[in-house]
Design an enzyme around this catalytic site. Structure first.
Site, PDB file in Angstrom:
ATOM      1  N   ASN A   1       0.975  -1.382  -0.007  1.00  0.00           N
ATOM      2  CA  ASN A   1       0.450  -0.081  -0.114  1.00  0.00           C
ATOM      3  C   ASN A   1       0.711   1.207   0.294  1.00  0.00           C
ATOM      4  OD1 ASN A   1      -1.901  -1.793   0.424  1.00  0.00           O
ATOM      5  ND2 ASN A   1      -2.635  -1.103   2.491  1.00  0.00           N
TER       6      ASN A   1
ATOM      7  N   HIS B   1     -14.823  38.459 -30.080  1.00  0.00           N
ATOM      8  CA  HIS B   1     -16.034  37.292 -30.522  1.00  0.00           C
ATOM      9  C   HIS B   1     -15.900  36.910 -32.334  1.00  0.00           C
ATOM     10  CE1 HIS B   1     -18.801  38.790 -27.427  1.00  0.00           C
ATOM     11  NE2 HIS B   1     -17.495  40.532 -27.743  1.00  0.00           N
TER      12      HIS B   1
ATOM     13  N   SER C   1      -5.695  16.595 -50.115  1.00  0.00           N
ATOM     14  CA  SER C   1      -7.576  15.652 -49.958  1.00  0.00           C
ATOM     15  C   SER C   1      -6.501  14.808 -51.219  1.00  0.00           C
ATOM     16  CB  SER C   1      -8.243  16.968 -50.687  1.00  0.00           C
ATOM     17  OG  SER C   1     -10.064  15.854 -51.201  1.00  0.00           O
TER      18      SER C   1
ATOM     19  N   LYS D   1      -6.139  21.506 -52.390  1.00  0.00           N
ATOM     20  CA  LYS D   1      -6.355  21.541 -51.927  1.00  0.00           C
ATOM     21  C   LYS D   1      -4.638  21.536 -49.920  1.00  0.00           C
ATOM     22  CE  LYS D   1      -9.711  22.096 -48.740  1.00  0.00           C
ATOM     23  NZ  LYS D   1     -10.147  20.892 -48.517  1.00  0.00           N
TER      24      LYS D   1
ATOM     25  N   GLU E   1      -5.549  19.789 -37.042  1.00  0.00           N
ATOM     26  CA  GLU E   1      -6.596  19.669 -36.691  1.00  0.00           C
ATOM     27  C   GLU E   1      -7.223  18.312 -35.350  1.00  0.00           C
ATOM     28  OE1 GLU E   1      -9.298  21.160 -40.230  1.00  0.00           O
ATOM     29  OE2 GLU E   1      -8.437  18.821 -40.510  1.00  0.00           O
TER      30      GLU E   1
ATOM     31  N   TYR F   1      -6.902   2.575   1.723  1.00  0.00           N
ATOM     32  CA  TYR F   1      -6.264   1.740   0.267  1.00  0.00           C
ATOM     33  C   TYR F   1      -7.294   0.904   0.339  1.00  0.00           C
ATOM     34  CZ  TYR F   1      -4.579  -0.376  -3.373  1.00  0.00           C
ATOM     35  OH  TYR F   1      -4.066  -0.835  -4.676  1.00  0.00           O
TER      36      TYR F   1
ATOM     37  N   GLN G   1      -6.123   1.189  -7.560  1.00  0.00           N
ATOM     38  CA  GLN G   1      -5.093   0.633  -9.066  1.00  0.00           C
ATOM     39  C   GLN G   1      -5.770   1.096 -10.450  1.00  0.00           C
ATOM     40  OE1 GLN G   1      -3.930  -3.808  -8.870  1.00  0.00           O
ATOM     41  NE2 GLN G   1      -5.207  -3.608 -10.662  1.00  0.00           N
TER      42      GLN G   1
END
Length: 475
Positions: free
Chosen positions: A109, A155, A276, A282, A289, A316, A321
């Protein structure tokens, strides 16, 4: 060695043994467990609690295990955990009549509680050093862009001109707080539970001051029940990591936005992008991300940890665990995200022309026009706010550019609101509405002017120098 052979008549089933075993995740605390055993046995020897020759044989076996490493242990799930695996290893080397003394005045413990703290403090330092490295890179990048004027947002709308440097140093300041939170948590991690035994310490005259010193703890825990059951240092650490991941996710969010065609402020290096499968034009910010998504894993781990802890009685319980897989996963995910976000952020290139274009668009300098009215003509700010708001409305309706606003235009608006003419100097108006001048005027500490950003960079460099020095001593 069969720990169950004394009290229990039957072995665990294979399924039950595998279900209850912690060996899969105990590899994280292997080094700490060897260190913990070594310090404990050395203390037993010094205090003459066990025979010196017996202690030396155990210590020699532990040193051999340290050299050979985790892989040499028996990974049978019936062993239950790393503590028994190590005790079994020592038993095979020196025999049960010697190895059996290793566990004198010690329980699994207090041993596991000690191991977790020893291991976690190293992980905290590793993450802290990585944070410092990120901040260092941000400061260096900021110093290159002290006069790269761009637009700041509130904002997610155009607000006021800032510099790229000022924005980067906002990241640095957030990361500094993340670093400091971990530093504060470290104080509570670095406390020694060894000596608490199962829950009531021991009748042997052990020396807790000695094991505290040997293991590099700041102090020992003063309540044995608390010593074996306290895991709030885990939830606190994972909270800190959750907050750090929130910072990293916010950085990723801005990199994703800024790299779009609509913003066009930065370009993320190809090494952190993809394309892409169908659209060849792209360039996608995939790494940002994915990092943004992965950061939420640690939030989930925190909720799990707190949920496990909230209903456990002292002292304990085996439930504890189940905390450790979530702790170590939080550490691993955080280190991975921190590393990749650091590399990606410091790889960006800045589109200075686009930044300047955005900084002067959409009347972002209007606040300073109002400030000039207050300073020069001593009118209330709310009146100036109303005047400038009307100026912006009319300019938008009549398609008048910021650079075409002059004293005559201002006074036409002022008189339409039934106020006295202000007759502001045209040079003052132009200066107020110029984004470059606008930023330079903000020389208040914490502001975006080049002087104030350099001051912030210098202060941060002093902080980095001091903290890097501390970490070198702690490692």
């Amino acid at each position: 060695m069969n720990l169950r052979s004394g009290r229990l008549n039957k072995k665990m089933t294979e399924d039950a043994a595998e279900f209850a075993s912690s060996l899969e995740f105990d590899k994280y605390i292997f080094d700490a467990d060897v260190k913990c055993n070594f310090a404990h046995v050395l203390m037993l020897k010094e205090e003459k609690i066990i025979d010196e020759k017996i202690a030396d044989k155990i210590l020699e076996a532990l040193l051999k295990l340290k050299d050979e490493g985790y892989a040499v242990l028996n990974f049978d799930h019936s062993v239950e955990d790393i503590h028994m695996a190590i005790e079994n290893y020592v038993t095979e080397l020196v025999g049960g009549r010697v190895a059996g003394f290793m566990h004198t005045a010690k329980s699994r413990n207090d041993q596991v509680a000690t191991d977790l703290r020893l291991t976690l403090r190293e992980k905290i330092i590793e993450i802290q050093i990585a944070i410092l490295e990120f901040i260092k890179g941000l400061v260096e990048l900021a110093e290159e862009h002290k006069e790269t004027v761009t637009i700041g947002y509130t904002h997610l709308q155009h607000a006021q001109p800032i510099t790229i440097a000022h924005n980067l140093m906002a990241y640095a300041q957030s990361l500094k707080r993340d670093y400091e939170r971990l530093a504060d948590t470290y104080k509570r991690v670095n406390q020694n539970p060894l000596g608490s035994a199962a829950m009531t310490t021991t009748s042997f005259p052990i020396n807790r001051e000695l094991t505290t010193k040997l293991l590099g703890f700041d102090s020992y825990m003063e309540n044995s029940m608390d010593g074996v059951s306290a895991r709030d240092f885990i939830s606190e650490t994972v909270f800190d990591l959750t907050t750090l991941n929130t910072t990293l996710s916010k950085i990723c969010e801005e990199l994703v936005l800024w790299s779009t065609y609509e913003f066009g402020i930065i370009n993320i290096s190809d090494e952190f992008s993809s394309t892409s499968s169908i659209m060849p034009q792209k360039k996608n910010p995939d790494v940002a991300e994915i990092a943004r998504a992965k950061s939420t894993v640690v939030t989930g781990e925190l909720v799990t940890i707190i949920s496990i802890l909230k209903a456990i009685p002292y002292t304990y319980n085996r439930d504890l665990q189940e905390l450790t897989p979530h702790l170590w996963n939080s550490v691993k995910v955080t280190k991975d995200i921190l590393k990749i976000v650091t590399e990606m952020t410091l790889s960006i290139t800045v589109n200075k022309d686009r930044c300047l274009e955005l900084s002067g668009a959409n009347f972002s300098t209007a606040t300073d026009l109002a400030d000039i009215m207050v300073r020069e003509k001593k009118i209330p700010f709310r009146q100036a706010h109303k005047i400038v708001g009307r100026i912006v409305n009319i300019a938008i309706e009549e398609n008048i550019a910021t650079e075409d606003i002059d004293s005559h235009f201002v006074d036409n608006v002022v008189t339409s609101l039934n106020y006295d003419k202000l007759e502001l100097d045209n040079d003052l108006i132009k200066k107020a509405l110029d984004p470059l001048e606008n930023v330079k005027m903000r020389k208040i500490p914490g502001g975006p002017s080049p002087e104030m950003v350099q001051l912030a960079c210098n202060n941060m460099k002093s902080f980095l120098k001091e903290e890097f020095s501390k970490k070198s001593l702690e490692m």
